[in-house]
Design an enzyme around this catalytic site. Sequence first.
Site, mmCIF file in Angstrom:
data_model
loop_
_atom_site.group_PDB
_atom_site.id
_atom_site.type_symbol
_atom_site.label_atom_id
_atom_site.label_comp_id
_atom_site.label_asym_id
_atom_site.label_seq_id
_atom_site.Cartn_x
_atom_site.Cartn_y
_atom_site.Cartn_z
ATOM 1 N N LYS A 84 -1.913 4.829 8.637
ATOM 2 C CA LYS A 84 -1.214 4.867 7.386
ATOM 3 C C LYS A 84 -2.027 5.248 6.114
ATOM 4 C CE LYS A 84 1.465 2.156 4.050
ATOM 5 N NZ LYS A 84 2.205 0.949 3.668
ATOM 6 N N LYS A 132 -7.846 1.414 -2.957
ATOM 7 C CA LYS A 132 -7.501 1.034 -1.753
ATOM 8 C C LYS A 132 -8.080 1.993 -0.838
ATOM 9 C CE LYS A 132 -5.059 -0.944 1.657
ATOM 10 N NZ LYS A 132 -5.329 -2.143 2.140
ATOM 11 N N THR A 167 1.050 -1.280 0.047
ATOM 12 C CA THR A 167 -0.106 -0.174 0.032
ATOM 13 C C THR A 167 1.057 1.176 0.016
ATOM 14 O OG1 THR A 167 -1.572 -1.310 1.267
ATOM 15 C CG2 THR A 167 -1.939 1.140 1.202
HETATM 16 P P1 NAD Z 1 5.489 -6.235 7.335
HETATM 17 O O1 NAD Z 1 6.448 -5.114 7.742
HETATM 18 O O2 NAD Z 1 5.408 -7.371 8.116
HETATM 19 O O3 NAD Z 1 6.598 -6.833 6.107
HETATM 20 C C1 NAD Z 1 7.466 -6.012 5.111
HETATM 21 C C2 NAD Z 1 8.358 -6.784 4.871
HETATM 22 O O4 NAD Z 1 9.222 -6.172 3.987
HETATM 23 C C3 NAD Z 1 9.630 -6.788 6.162
HETATM 24 O O5 NAD Z 1 9.618 -8.066 6.451
HETATM 25 C C4 NAD Z 1 10.564 -5.984 5.727
HETATM 26 O O6 NAD Z 1 11.875 -6.811 6.248
HETATM 27 C C5 NAD Z 1 10.655 -6.318 4.262
HETATM 28 N N1 NAD Z 1 11.492 -5.310 3.515
HETATM 29 C C6 NAD Z 1 11.435 -4.090 3.681
HETATM 30 N N2 NAD Z 1 12.459 -3.374 2.879
HETATM 31 C C7 NAD Z 1 13.060 -4.523 2.031
HETATM 32 C C8 NAD Z 1 13.757 -4.528 1.000
HETATM 33 N N3 NAD Z 1 14.516 -3.590 0.451
HETATM 34 N N4 NAD Z 1 14.204 -5.859 0.554
HETATM 35 C C9 NAD Z 1 13.608 -7.078 1.040
HETATM 36 N N5 NAD Z 1 12.638 -6.865 2.075
HETATM 37 C C10 NAD Z 1 12.522 -5.722 2.635
HETATM 38 O O7 NAD Z 1 4.380 -5.363 6.613
HETATM 39 P P2 NAD Z 1 3.041 -6.290 6.248
HETATM 40 O O8 NAD Z 1 1.956 -6.241 7.290
HETATM 41 O O9 NAD Z 1 3.391 -7.431 5.578
HETATM 42 O O10 NAD Z 1 2.574 -4.999 5.080
HETATM 43 C C11 NAD Z 1 3.064 -4.999 3.740
HETATM 44 C C12 NAD Z 1 2.086 -4.009 2.963
HETATM 45 O O11 NAD Z 1 0.980 -4.408 2.911
HETATM 46 C C13 NAD Z 1 2.315 -2.758 3.628
HETATM 47 O O12 NAD Z 1 2.339 -1.868 2.344
HETATM 48 C C14 NAD Z 1 0.918 -2.780 4.207
HETATM 49 O O13 NAD Z 1 0.412 -1.085 4.405
HETATM 50 C C15 NAD Z 1 0.009 -3.656 3.353
HETATM 51 N N6 NAD Z 1 -1.151 -4.198 3.945
HETATM 52 C C16 NAD Z 1 -0.885 -4.865 5.150
HETATM 53 C C17 NAD Z 1 -2.105 -5.403 5.633
HETATM 54 C C18 NAD Z 1 -1.923 -5.960 7.212
HETATM 55 O O14 NAD Z 1 -3.086 -6.376 7.475
HETATM 56 N N7 NAD Z 1 -0.821 -6.138 7.372
HETATM 57 C C19 NAD Z 1 -3.140 -5.465 4.927
HETATM 58 C C20 NAD Z 1 -3.404 -4.769 3.743
HETATM 59 C C21 NAD Z 1 -2.378 -4.032 3.200
#
Ligand code: NAD
Length: 295
Positions: free
Chosen positions: A243, A168, A93
């Site tokens: 966010k 979204k 997102t």
């Molecule tokens: P998270 O923080 O659990 O996962 C993100 C991952 O990306 C982390 O493990 C981090 O180490 C990794 N990362 C960061 N920079 C990196 C790089 N350069 N190379 C490789 N890995 C890297 O976050 P999440 O909850 O999985 O959310 C991910 C996305 O999905 C976000 O944009 C969030 O807004 C969106 N989202 C989350 C949810 C939810 O319920 N968690 C729901 C819908 C959308």
Amino acid sequence: MAVIGFIGLGHMGGPMSANLVGAGHTVQGYDLIPAALEAAARRGVTTVGSVAEAVTGAEAVITMLPSGKHVLECYDEVLAAAEPGALLIDSSTVDVADAREAHERAEKAGFGSIDAPVSGGTAGAEAGTLTFMVGGSEEDFRRAEPLLEPMARKVVHCGGPGNGQVTKMCNNLILGASMVAVSEAFVLGERLGLSHQALYDVASISTGQCWALTTNCPVPDLVETSRANHDYEPGFAASLMLKDLRLASSAAEQSGTDIQIGRLATELYRRFTEEGGGDLDFGAIIKSIREHSGA
Ligand code: NAD
């Protein structure tokens, strides 16, 4: 079956990549955090040590990263190493402007590209029942659809580049604002001697009906699916709602749109997060409304 590069194996990317493996694809997964890599490896993902290794030989590359800044930084490496003509799918997102910049860069470098943010949270990611909101060309959408299918209940083409993010953001603007309104109604009712059950029985079948009331009710013990029944363990964390509301507020500012309720909802989630509620489900905003009402 395809070879897919998957970058970002966190709360969402971990289970999403596992569902692709379950569908028979070869998934080359990369994350900065060793624990995320280990967990993904246990679920059948072929873990690698860099972005370049993840995208080598892959016909599609999926990114699931925290923010637009992470995506654009990562795209520097992706664009340098991905296979010619590969399809880049960003499911993070992010800000609409960042999404459109990612598209532009990908297109200039000769790659297909879609923005495909999701709703459905970690439960939907585990169950493979996410909704994907896709922005990009018809051709890239058609290419992406079968790859997204093992992770999805629904894949919707919302228009050109960035329109997945716009969709979204607009959906979560409705959700954040309606959760605040439902919570305010319950607290107002409480203070005036109305039972939660009575308000629920009427509003849930009347014009106040909405997802925030009938699926994720902020008051416990009224709706089976509500995170309120589990001490507001998310679900969808308040920090993530903040966010998304911030993205909507900033897009509203840039486009000169008068979203007053959206701004107020953003402010209320900012206050709640600063008061320590960021890790709770977003329905826990009712606690903050109660506290600030002097209850
Ligand atoms: P998270 O923080 O659990 O996962 C993100 C991952 O990306 C982390 O493990 C981090 O180490 C990794 N990362 C960061 N920079 C990196 C790089 N350069 N190379 C490789 N890995 C890297 O976050 P999440 O909850 O999985 O959310 C991910 C996305 O999905 C976000 O944009 C969030 O807004 C969106 N989202 C989350 C949810 C939810 O319920 N968690 C729901 C819908 C959308």
